[in-house]
Design an enzyme around this catalytic site. Structure first.
Site, short mmCIF file in Angstrom:
data_model
loop_
_atom_site.label_atom_id
_atom_site.label_comp_id
_atom_site.label_asym_id
_atom_site.label_seq_id
_atom_site.Cartn_x
_atom_site.Cartn_y
_atom_site.Cartn_z
N TYR A 127 -2.03 -0.12 10.63
CA TYR A 127 -2.05 -0.53 9.22
C TYR A 127 -0.72 -0.20 8.55
O TYR A 127 -0.12 -1.04 7.85
CB TYR A 127 -3.20 0.19 8.51
N SER A 170 0.85 -1.19 0.00
CA SER A 170 0.00 0.00 0.00
C SER A 170 0.89 1.23 0.00
O SER A 170 2.05 1.18 0.41
CB SER A 170 -0.88 0.01 1.26
#
Length: 245
Positions: A157, A144
């Site tokens: 995250y 990501s």
């Protein structure tokens, strides 16, 4: 130009929805034999079974909760046995989580790391003996943009995705001499069901129409899979042209 992966055997984690599902569709269109590992398989099984036979391909679905990291090795070895080998591993399974670090319970932090990082480690470790024995294989980890820069309330995250890049780079350094390609892709915001798991007040801050489409990410992954044998994209950042949302 049509991509031909006929006869190649692939495992896609998180392959029942989002980016993973789009990768599965691309692999099927390219003629690959595809195994899907996802905890959502039971509810999606009828739809997935209908995909079998496209271009003569075979698709197998396995209901596996990748958050149960201690069982992954045995389950992946069963998949490799069923497929009689493995050429491609796409690690797409993951979860979103938002909370300030000060308010993040340890159990939540560990849950994010288990699914986004430890499960990837376990899948990789399970497939490496097969790939080493055949002196070939491709592993792509879907990270990501949060692996490149951290964002407020996305600490757990980001930590998991930063760790995933470190794992990918170390693995690439270890496995290149064994004929195994290891790559990562870091998409910016992608319009997937992941956003539906967040609190409405969080999701409302993002314009999903401006995000990348999951199909676009899958098409780029297919390009990575079909590079010449002596070429590798170590890490690819793919962003919406509007930038970070």
């Amino acid at each position: 130009m049509a991509i031909n992966l006929k006869g190649k055997k692939a495992l896609v984690t998180g392959g029942s929805k989002g980016i993973g599902k789009e990768v599965v569709l691309e692999l099927i269109n390219a003629g690959a034999v595809v195994a899907i590992a996802s905890r959502h398989i039971p509810e999606n099984l009828p739809e997935l079974e209908q995909l079998s036979g496209i271009n003569g391909t075979i698709i197998k679905a396995y209901g596996i909760d990748l958050a149960e990291v201690n069982s992954i090795s045995a389950r992946v070895n069963t998949i490799i046995h069923d497929l009689e080998g493995l050429d491609i591993l796409i690690n797409s399974a993951g979860m979103a989580y938002t909370n300030e670090i000060i308010d993040t319970p340890l159990a939540d932090f560990q849950q994010v790391l288990n699914l986004n990082l430890t499960s990837v480690f376990a899948c990789i470790q399970a497939v490496l003996p097969t790939m080493r024995s055949q002196k070939s294989g491709i592993i792509i980890n879907i990270a990501s943009i949060a692996a490149k820069q951290a964002f407020p309330t996305w600490g757990a995250y980001s930590a998991s995705k930063f760790g995933l890049l470190g794992l990918t780079q170390a693995l690439a350094a270890e496995e290149g001499t064994h004929g195994i390609k290891v790559m990562s892709i870091c998409p910016g915001s992608v319009d997937t069901p992941l956003w539906d798991t967040l609190a409405p007040e969080v999701a409302a801050n993002f314009d999903r129409k401006a995000m990348l489409e999951a199909k676009t990410v899958a098409e780029i992954i297919m390009s990575m899979l079909t590079l010449p044998a002596n070429a590798v994209i170590q890490d690819l950042v793919l962003m919406p042209n509007t930038g970070v949302l």
